[in-house]
Design a protein around this motif. Structure first.
Motif, PDB file in Angstrom:
ATOM      1  N   GLU A  90       0.903  -1.054   0.250  1.00 20.13           N
ATOM      2  CA  GLU A  90       0.010  -0.195  -0.014  1.00 20.13           C
ATOM      3  C   GLU A  90       0.654   1.139  -0.314  1.00 20.13           C
ATOM      4  O   GLU A  90       0.691   1.799  -0.723  1.00 20.13           O
ATOM      5  N   ILE A  91       1.852   1.748   0.829  1.00 20.40           N
ATOM      6  CA  ILE A  91       2.766   2.500   1.176  1.00 20.40           C
ATOM      7  C   ILE A  91       3.822   2.191  -0.284  1.00 20.40           C
ATOM      8  O   ILE A  91       3.829   3.871  -1.097  1.00 20.40           O
ATOM      9  N   CYS A  92       3.758   1.726  -1.060  1.00 23.32           N
ATOM     10  CA  CYS A  92       4.299   1.746  -2.306  1.00 23.32           C
ATOM     11  C   CYS A  92       3.353   1.959  -3.756  1.00 23.32           C
ATOM     12  O   CYS A  92       3.939   2.545  -4.160  1.00 23.32           O
ATOM     13  N   ALA A  93       2.481   1.616  -3.539  1.00 21.59           N
ATOM     14  CA  ALA A  93       1.771   1.934  -4.703  1.00 21.59           C
ATOM     15  C   ALA A  93       1.229   3.932  -4.177  1.00 21.59           C
ATOM     16  O   ALA A  93       0.955   4.561  -5.357  1.00 21.59           O
ATOM     17  N   ARG A  94       0.969   4.538  -2.864  1.00 20.13           N
ATOM     18  CA  ARG A  94       1.134   5.824  -2.307  1.00 20.13           C
ATOM     19  C   ARG A  94       2.730   6.136  -2.995  1.00 20.13           C
ATOM     20  O   ARG A  94       2.050   7.451  -3.802  1.00 20.13           O
ATOM     21  N   LEU A  95       3.796   5.704  -2.448  1.00 21.87           N
ATOM     22  CA  LEU A  95       5.092   6.854  -3.096  1.00 21.87           C
ATOM     23  C   LEU A  95       4.540   6.516  -5.294  1.00 21.87           C
ATOM     24  O   LEU A  95       5.495   7.707  -5.688  1.00 21.87           O
ATOM     25  N   LYS A  96       4.325   5.871  -5.931  1.00 19.00           N
ATOM     26  CA  LYS A  96       3.909   5.661  -7.407  1.00 19.00           C
ATOM     27  C   LYS A  96       3.105   6.937  -7.788  1.00 19.00           C
ATOM     28  O   LYS A  96       3.425   7.440  -8.830  1.00 19.00           O
ATOM     29  N   THR A  97       1.828   6.798  -6.987  1.00 15.29           N
ATOM     30  CA  THR A  97       1.079   7.372  -7.266  1.00 15.29           C
ATOM     31  C   THR A  97       1.426   9.239  -7.034  1.00 15.29           C
ATOM     32  O   THR A  97       1.686  10.309  -8.145  1.00 15.29           O
ATOM     33  N   MET A  98       2.400   9.370  -6.414  1.00 12.99           N
ATOM     34  CA  MET A  98       3.314  10.379  -5.533  1.00 12.99           C
ATOM     35  C   MET A  98       4.206  11.029  -6.846  1.00 12.99           C
ATOM     36  O   MET A  98       5.310  11.732  -7.216  1.00 12.99           O
ATOM     37  N   GLY A  99       5.056   9.735  -7.406  1.00 16.67           N
ATOM     38  CA  GLY A  99       6.073  10.138  -8.459  1.00 16.67           C
ATOM     39  C   GLY A  99       7.148  10.031  -8.442  1.00 16.67           C
ATOM     40  O   GLY A  99       8.352   9.833  -8.830  1.00 16.67           O
ATOM     41  N   ILE A 100       7.180   9.190  -6.846  1.00 14.53           N
ATOM     42  CA  ILE A 100       8.720   8.486  -6.698  1.00 14.53           C
ATOM     43  C   ILE A 100       8.985   7.277  -7.075  1.00 14.53           C
ATOM     44  O   ILE A 100       7.869   6.151  -7.383  1.00 14.53           O
ATOM     45  N   ARG A 101      10.196   7.321  -7.722  1.00 14.86           N
ATOM     46  CA  ARG A 101      10.577   6.411  -8.287  1.00 14.86           C
ATOM     47  C   ARG A 101      12.037   5.612  -7.812  1.00 14.86           C
ATOM     48  O   ARG A 101      12.302   4.257  -7.677  1.00 14.86           O
ATOM     49  N   ASN A 102      12.147   5.990  -6.017  1.00 13.57           N
ATOM     50  CA  ASN A 102      13.596   5.416  -5.662  1.00 13.57           C
ATOM     51  C   ASN A 102      12.935   5.242  -4.213  1.00 13.57           C
ATOM     52  O   ASN A 102      12.587   6.307  -3.206  1.00 13.57           O
ATOM     53  N   ILE A 103      13.605   4.167  -4.002  1.00 15.95           N
ATOM     54  CA  ILE A 103      13.515   3.807  -2.140  1.00 15.95           C
ATOM     55  C   ILE A 103      14.656   3.737  -1.801  1.00 15.95           C
ATOM     56  O   ILE A 103      15.566   2.491  -2.254  1.00 15.95           O
ATOM     57  N   LEU A 104      15.065   3.962  -0.373  1.00 17.26           N
ATOM     58  CA  LEU A 104      15.382   3.825   0.400  1.00 17.26           C
ATOM     59  C   LEU A 104      15.277   2.336   1.325  1.00 17.26           C
ATOM     60  O   LEU A 104      14.584   2.766   2.180  1.00 17.26           O
ATOM     61  N   ALA A 105      15.389   1.160   0.946  1.00 21.76           N
ATOM     62  CA  ALA A 105      14.812  -0.718   1.319  1.00 21.76           C
ATOM     63  C   ALA A 105      15.768  -0.511   2.978  1.00 21.76           C
ATOM     64  O   ALA A 105      17.205  -0.600   2.759  1.00 21.76           O
ATOM     65  N   LEU A 106      15.167  -0.042   3.979  1.00 28.52           N
ATOM     66  CA  LEU A 106      15.683  -0.325   5.752  1.00 28.52           C
ATOM     67  C   LEU A 106      14.537  -1.967   6.484  1.00 28.52           C
ATOM     68  O   LEU A 106      13.940  -1.145   6.165  1.00 28.52           O
ATOM     69  N   ARG A 107      15.996  -2.253   7.118  1.00 22.14           N
ATOM     70  CA  ARG A 107      14.675  -2.240   8.462  1.00 22.14           C
ATOM     71  C   ARG A 107      14.461  -1.694   9.575  1.00 22.14           C
ATOM     72  O   ARG A 107      13.014  -1.977   9.773  1.00 22.14           O
ATOM     73  N   GLY A 108      14.755  -0.724   9.423  1.00 19.67           N
ATOM     74  CA  GLY A 108      14.613  -0.315  10.657  1.00 19.67           C
ATOM     75  C   GLY A 108      14.604  -0.311  12.200  1.00 19.67           C
ATOM     76  O   GLY A 108      15.300  -1.869  12.266  1.00 19.67           O
ATOM     77  N   ASP A 109      14.370  -0.033  13.073  1.00 17.47           N
ATOM     78  CA  ASP A 109      15.451  -0.112  14.350  1.00 17.47           C
ATOM     79  C   ASP A 109      14.252  -0.852  15.229  1.00 17.47           C
ATOM     80  O   ASP A 109      13.546  -0.279  15.381  1.00 17.47           O
ATOM     81  N   LEU A 110      14.928  -1.867  16.202  1.00 22.21           N
ATOM     82  CA  LEU A 110      14.116  -2.169  17.015  1.00 22.21           C
ATOM     83  C   LEU A 110      13.134  -1.947  18.174  1.00 22.21           C
ATOM     84  O   LEU A 110      12.773  -1.981  18.694  1.00 22.21           O
TER      85      LEU A 110
END
Ligand code: FAD
Length: 289
Positions: A90-110
């Motif tokens: 869902e977040i990716c669909a939102r980013l795509k709608t916004m015209g975003i084509r670059n993602i920094l893929a992260l795990r996140g801090d536990l």
């Protein structure tokens, strides 16, 4: 333009990191800073993200505004550890709608989940990377740690895991901030020896005070060279003196990195423009970029 294409085009790549402002007042200041930084024509800016609550959506919204209104190329950070696959979709669909084509893929801090539980669809950034690459919609980058990730038993083991992330499709890497260039150059050598051949953008940040220095060293486990520590102690409490010292230190660090072959610079701005502008001006004064 996707960041990967920009990196392949050659020449040094300059980028700034922002975080979504929390209050209306911060937002006003943030956009002032972003407009000033736009004048430097960075190759891209990145927008951080947190696993908690509405932030992934705020990151997407802010990324869209920075692209559509200010004309930045934007890399949206995306953490996965507290999300399900459906949420990531869902977040990716939102980013795509916004015209975003670059993602920094992260795990996140536990330790930074604000009461959220890991959702177990993702344990590591490499799994998110693989999913993002499969969509075919995004150029994907990843994080790396010249002084090793704090949870990794050794730098060698961390680099072996990093290799898996690159194999999953991370096309470039951005480093954790560091204050001693020797770590970056040693890391590059070890990564190359392990077969990692993607560009590694060094992350640089000028310190603003003694307390901040202590927080970083404790939280991120990054080393502070003696000369930097002495300067921060010397200028703590003197805003102008601290600014000058920190900007000079970061400028010298940046110039050495670029001369030593770094593909560019990623500046952690903390949503302020003054230091980033001064550093880039100093760097461009010292070396041809
Ligand atoms: P990973 O690449 O998954 O690595 C995490 C740890 O797991 C490492 O110790 C690694 O060696 C180990 N590991 C990896 N794969 C395996 C495996 N298969 N088996 C066993 N161990 C494994 N955090 C945020 O919350 N929001 C942000 O916007 C954000 N932006 C960042 C930007 C940059 C440039 C950097 C450097 C960090 C950023 N972070 C951000 C922090 C990051 O989320 C944390 O450092 C997190 O703890 C690790 O994320 P990662 O993507 O590097 O994880």
């Amino acid at each position: 333009m996707k960041v990967t294409e920009r990196l392949k085009a050659g020449g040094k790549v300059f980028s700034f990191e922002f975080y979504p402002p929390k209050t209306e007042r911060d937002s006003v200041k943030f956009f002032e800073a972003a407009r000033e930084l736009k004048k430097l024509n960075p190759d891209f800016v990145s927008v951080t993200n947190s696993s908690s609550g509405a932030l992934p959506y705020r990151t997407a919204a802010l990324s869209g505004v920075l692209k559509a209104e200010l004309g930045f190329e934007v890399v949206a950070h995306l953490t996965c550890v507290a999300h399900t696959r459906a949420e990531i979709k869902e977040i990716c669909a939102r980013l795509k709608t916004m015209g975003i084509r670059n993602i920094l893929a992260l795990r996140g801090d536990l330790h930074n989940l604000d009461g959220l539980q890991p959702r177990r669809d993702y344990s590591y950034a490499s799994q998110l990377t693989a999913d993002l690459v499969k969509t075919g919609d995004f150029s994907v980058g990843g994080a790396c740690y010249p002084e090793k990730h704090p949870e990794a038993p050794t730098l060698e083991e961390d680099i072996a895991r990093l290799k898996e992330k690159v194999a999953a499709g991370a096309e470039y890497l951005i480093t954790q901030l560091f204050f001693d260039n020797a770590f970056y150059f040693r890391f590059l050598e070890k990564a190359a020896a392990a077969g990692i051949n993607v560009p590694v953008l060094p992350g640089i940040m000028p310190l603003t005070g003694y307390k901040q220095m202590q927080n970083f060293t404790q939280l991120m486990k990054v080393a502070v060279p003696e000369a930097l520590r002495r300067g921060i102690e010397r200028w703590d409490g003197d805003k102008d003196g601290m600014f000058k010292f920190s900007v000079d230190y970061a400028s010298a660090q940046a110039a050495e990195l670029l001369k030593g072959g770094a593909p560019g610079l990623h500046l952690y701005t903390l949503n302020r423009s003054r230091a980033a502008i001064a550093i880039l001006k100093n760097v461009k004064g010292r070396i041809a970029v």
